[in-house]
Enzyme design. Structure first.
Site, PDB file in Angstrom:
ATOM      1  N   SER A 296       0.972  -1.358   0.129  1.00 18.51           N
ATOM      2  CA  SER A 296       0.064  -0.166   0.116  1.00 18.51           C
ATOM      3  C   SER A 296       0.784   1.107   0.183  1.00 18.51           C
ATOM      4  O   SER A 296       2.125   1.190   0.429  1.00 18.51           O
ATOM      5  CB  SER A 296      -0.829  -0.134   1.142  1.00 18.51           C
ATOM      6  OG  SER A 296      -0.306   0.321   2.312  1.00 18.51           O
ATOM      7  N   ASP A 297       0.308   2.384  -0.251  1.00 16.47           N
ATOM      8  CA  ASP A 297       1.002   3.552   0.005  1.00 16.47           C
ATOM      9  C   ASP A 297       0.974   3.875   1.726  1.00 16.47           C
ATOM     10  O   ASP A 297       0.219   3.177   2.393  1.00 16.47           O
ATOM     11  CB  ASP A 297       0.749   4.677  -0.900  1.00 16.47           C
ATOM     12  CG  ASP A 297       1.555   5.952  -0.930  1.00 16.47           C
ATOM     13  OD1 ASP A 297       2.533   5.945  -0.146  1.00 16.47           O
ATOM     14  OD2 ASP A 297       1.524   6.718  -2.058  1.00 16.47           O
ATOM     15  N   TRP A 298       1.603   4.766   1.879  1.00 12.41           N
ATOM     16  CA  TRP A 298       1.800   5.144   3.396  1.00 12.41           C
ATOM     17  C   TRP A 298       0.368   5.116   4.184  1.00 12.41           C
ATOM     18  O   TRP A 298      -0.435   6.346   3.914  1.00 12.41           O
ATOM     19  CB  TRP A 298       2.534   6.611   3.454  1.00 12.41           C
ATOM     20  CG  TRP A 298       2.835   7.200   4.865  1.00 12.41           C
ATOM     21  CD1 TRP A 298       2.003   7.535   5.865  1.00 12.41           C
ATOM     22  CD2 TRP A 298       4.316   7.334   5.103  1.00 12.41           C
ATOM     23  NE1 TRP A 298       2.780   8.012   6.741  1.00 12.41           N
ATOM     24  CE2 TRP A 298       4.169   7.742   6.683  1.00 12.41           C
ATOM     25  CE3 TRP A 298       5.415   6.672   4.855  1.00 12.41           C
ATOM     26  CZ2 TRP A 298       5.334   7.765   7.522  1.00 12.41           C
ATOM     27  CZ3 TRP A 298       6.568   6.968   5.617  1.00 12.41           C
ATOM     28  CH2 TRP A 298       6.476   7.436   6.861  1.00 12.41           C
ATOM     29  N   GLU A 299       0.127   4.394   4.922  1.00 14.01           N
ATOM     30  CA  GLU A 299      -1.228   4.487   5.546  1.00 14.01           C
ATOM     31  C   GLU A 299      -2.371   4.386   4.696  1.00 14.01           C
ATOM     32  O   GLU A 299      -3.800   4.617   5.024  1.00 14.01           O
ATOM     33  CB  GLU A 299      -1.244   5.531   6.540  1.00 14.01           C
ATOM     34  CG  GLU A 299      -0.221   5.718   7.637  1.00 14.01           C
ATOM     35  CD  GLU A 299      -0.697   6.629   8.701  1.00 14.01           C
ATOM     36  OE1 GLU A 299      -1.305   7.622   8.687  1.00 14.01           O
ATOM     37  OE2 GLU A 299      -0.040   6.168  10.108  1.00 14.01           O
ATOM     38  N   GLY A 300      -2.226   4.117   3.504  1.00 18.51           N
ATOM     39  CA  GLY A 300      -3.110   3.853   2.498  1.00 18.51           C
ATOM     40  C   GLY A 300      -4.409   2.899   2.920  1.00 18.51           C
ATOM     41  O   GLY A 300      -5.432   3.071   2.617  1.00 18.51           O
TER      42      GLY A 300
END
Ligand code: BGC
Length: 763
Positions: A296-300
């Site tokens: 995922s992207d950062w905290e996505g």
């Protein structure tokens, strides 16, 4: 769809002998520790040995960053196998030590000794910072980009990072979006070539070999279509646009063997990309044949709650994992909630197992089980090596785009007195651009330094800042968020800085103005509503222009700028954010030691009101009625545009029928160097499918280019095959189709030029 899957998942990629001292080590290595076994055998052996918590650990990535890098990550999580990866965002002076410290815990103190994976954003270089990707794209040279990314990989891996979050494979469709700086421009074909070249540069033929890192294709999918150019915003991508615009670069990256993909922050049609099963599984794995893992992207993952799609962390985790997002970056919903979700029967254990398999395959492919530790860093033997610095200088010269030149450039080597004016003439930090890796301002050769080194004996350079990048003045106003915009109606008033600049200009034979936008105004969360020069630079430009001295404007930015007051008698060289060799590479161009061959990978608009603007739009049903009441719809400079110190003339396009039935026809033309300098020309092929039964095709689409080097007076015939790859398109289901009928063909120096030649494809 033909997919070349990397040969990486074979034992040869991990041929080194396993010598690991762990509690489990016996005389005969367990199959998963035996590098003579295939990766599939090793994965199949390891997976059943893992507890559920250990499996979820492999799907979790945490972060080690300044300033609390020693205390913040929890060693006990690593020891218990509940964490599989880190983002290692710390200074290389300590990164190897910290990498080895945590790797030691993972390999020697955890039950199964599964090594950690360390990722970081080395996007346009690590310590040797190259031009931002939009600048690299302006070289139109995949081989050059591949070499730059190979240097980046070498430096990155030496600092204890085995995985880079690049290449960005999104398209620059709206210059207001700050992240256009990280893209390879607005076109799917150019982006595909450069994304694939980047993957080859980062991974080499064996990402497990020293000096290589795993690549990440990001952000999947359609992040750049954010409505209004506002970062993180909703996207409304239709199936046709998804297949033909946003997907091809990911397809090319997958074919080049990219080991990982990052899901994006946007939600298309309301579904956050991180939980979009159709995109992550049906298309990415089904149609594109991707076999690596998705992070995922950062905290996505957890952000799908803020989107209003998932109600709880457990739901967010379950939906993302089930969709095909294998690893969670930074937030902890996988680790915290998925065991209970399994116990409650809401997600089958097989889904977890499959995600873990994908992560383990990459760890094996990277050779981490054989070589978990990073040798002590000999920074002076790894960073900023002569070949890297020379390459950075070359990429700076090759990425700069000459937009306007009424015979001002190149500068005469005999010039006696130069004035360099502007906030970006001597500022190392600003040259590094967004995501500068571990690039340092003190390693940057500024434009002032680069120019000084070229001056003839006795010649002088006077450097005057004139104004600051964000200086508020009587003609600027500060918005609620602190950003400063030009107020066109306020009275201009001179300031001491501008007065000093004018005085210096009056003393100079030639003035170079170094203007632009701060590097922090492009990149993530750096969208802009205006694309003007920031602070009081427009006033500085006006005041210096009024001196009437010969003028060269060099602009630095992460996107196209809109400068309505640019004087027509000045040269304009757009330099992006060029990295550590800014001054040397640009001085090469300014003094004519390098002939500009950069070409725009993104359209330069006349006004922000034209955005979004790209060359491959549609004619519409009323092609003659596309203008605004107050402005043409045409850009200031189109995609593909860039001047040289010589001139080229193109002949008419000729269509040559196939020599034999079944072979493609050829389009060809002649290109003549009509000027006085030997130089490179980037000869571009554009096509239009005149009538398409599945849906109208864009007015022009780039389908090829060739770089030719021509001596003065030399003529070259340049040919392109009108084959299936050139003529086809994807339908909404992802099938590549080529329809018989008429096509328009351009072989041209940039998009939107003249009438196309007609070609009829018959079956
Ligand atoms: C960015 C990604 C980046 C990640 C890790 C995110 O905020 O969107 O592009 O790779 O952070 O640094």
């Amino acid at each position: 769809m033909a997919v070349i899957f990397p040969s990486l998942f074979r034992p040869a990629a991990c041929a080194a002998v396993t010598v690991l001292l762990t509690p489990l080590m016996a005389d005969t290595p367990l199959p998963y520790r035996d590098s003579n076994q295939t990766i599939e055998t090793r994965v199949a052996d390891l997976l059943p040995r893992m507890t559920l918590d250990e499996k979820l650990g492999q799907l979790s990535q945490s972060v080690i960053c300044e300033p609390r890098h020693r205390e913040e990550p929890n060693p006990s999580l690593v020891r218990s196998g509940r964490l599989g990866a880190f983002i290692l965002a710390i200074d290389p002076a300590v990164s190897v030590e910290i990498h080895n410290q945590f790797q030691h815990i993972a390999v020697e103190e955890s039950r199964l000794g599964i090594p950690l994976l360390f990722g970081y954003d080395a996007i346009h270089g690590f310590r040797t910072t190259f031009p931002i990707p939009l600048g690299l794209a302006s070289t139109w040279d995949p081989a050059l980009v591949e070499r730059a990314q190979a240097v980046s990989a070498r430096e990155t891996r030496a600092a204890g990072v085995d995985w880079t979050f690049a290449p960005m494979s999104d398209l620059a469709r709206d210059a207001r979006w700050g992240r256009v700086a990280e893209t390879f421009g607005e076109d799917p074909f150019l982006t595909s070539q450069l994304a694939a070249a980047s993957v080859r540069g980062f991974q080499g033929t064996d990402p497990g070999a020293p000096g290589h890192v795993a690549a990440t294709l990001k952000h999947y999918l359609g992040y750049s279509a954010a409505v209004g150019g506002r970062d993180y915003n909703l996207t409304e991508i239709t199936p046709f646009a998804l297949r033909n615009l946003h997907l091809p670069s990911f397809h090319a990256g997958v074919q080049a063997g990219a080991l990982t993909v990052m899901s994006s922050f946007n939600a298309n049609d309301g579904i956050p990309a991180v939980s979009d099963r159709h995109q992550l599984t049906d298309i990415l794995r089904g149609d594109l044949g991707f076999k690596g893992f998705v992070v995922s992207d950062w905290e996505g993952v957890i952000e799908s709650i803020a989107w209003g799609y998932s109600a709880t962390p457990a739901e967010a985790a379950r939906r993302s994992l089930a969709a095909g997002n294998d690893m969670e970056m930074v937030s902890t919903s996988y680790r915290d909630t998925l065991a209970a979700e399994i116990a409650a029967g809401r997600i089958p254990p097989a889904v977890i197992d499959e995600a873990v398999r994908r992560v383990l395959r990459v760890k094996f492919a990277l050779g981490l089980f054989e070589h978990p530790y990073t040798p002590a860093l000999a920074a002076d033997k790894v960073f900023l090596q002569p070949d890297a610095v020379a390459l950075a200088r070359e990429t700076v010269a090759r990425s700069a785009v000459l937009l306007q030149n009424p015979d001002v450039l190149p500068l005469a080597k005999t010039v006696k007195h130069l004035a360099l004016i502007g906030p970006l003439g001597d500022d190392g930090d600003e040259m590094l651009g967004t995501w500068p890796g571990m690039g340092r301002p003190q390693d940057v050769v500024t434009l002032a330094q680069g120019l000084r080194a070229k001056l003839a004996p006795g010649a002088t350079l006077e450097v005057v800042r004139g104004c600051d990048l964000l200086e508020a003045g009587p003609r600027t106003r500060t918005l609620m968020d602190g950003s400063v915009v030009i107020d066109p109606v306020a009275e201009a008033r001179e300031t001491p800085g501008i007065a000093a600049a004018v005085a210096a200009a009056n003393r100079a034979d030639v003035v170079i103005l170094a203007l632009g936008e701060p590097r922090g105004w492009s990149g993530e969360n750096a969208s802009r509503a205006e694309l003007s020069l920031t602070g009081r630079q427009s006033e500085l430009l006006a005041a210096v222009t009024a001196t009437g001295r010969p003028l060269v404007i060099v602009t630095f930015s992460g996107r196209p700028l809109v400068i309505p007051t640019l004087p027509v008698n000045a040269a304009w060289l757009h330099a992006w954010h060029p990295g550590v060799q800014a001054g040397t590479g640009l001085a090469d161009v300014l003094f004519g030691d390098a002939v500009p061959s950069g070409r725009l990978a993104i359209t330069f608009p006349r006004a922000v009101g034209q955005l979004p603007l790209f060359y491959n739009g549609y004619t519409t049903g009323r092609p003659d009625k596309r203008d605004y009441r107050d402005l043409p719809s045409e850009p200031l400079y189109p995609f593909g545009y860039g001047l040289s110190y010589t001139t080229f003339r193109y002949g008419a396009v000729e269509i040559v029928p196939p020599a034999q039935p079944g072979q493609p026809a050829t389009a060809r033309t002649t290109v003549i160097n009509t000027g006085r300098r030997p130089a490179d020309e980037v000869v571009q092929l554009y096509l239009r499918d005149v009538a398409c039964s599945e849906g109208a095709r864009p007015e022009q689409e780039l389908r090829g280019w060739q770089r030719v080097h021509l001596a003065p007076g030399e003529t070259r015939t340049v040919s392109f095959a009108l084959d299936d790859a050139a003529l086809g398109f994807f339908n909404r289901e992802g099938r590549w189709l080529t329809e018989p009928g008429d096509f328009l063909v351009w072989i041209a120096p940039h998009a939107h030029i003249g009438e196309g030649a007609r070609y009829t494809l018959t079956r």
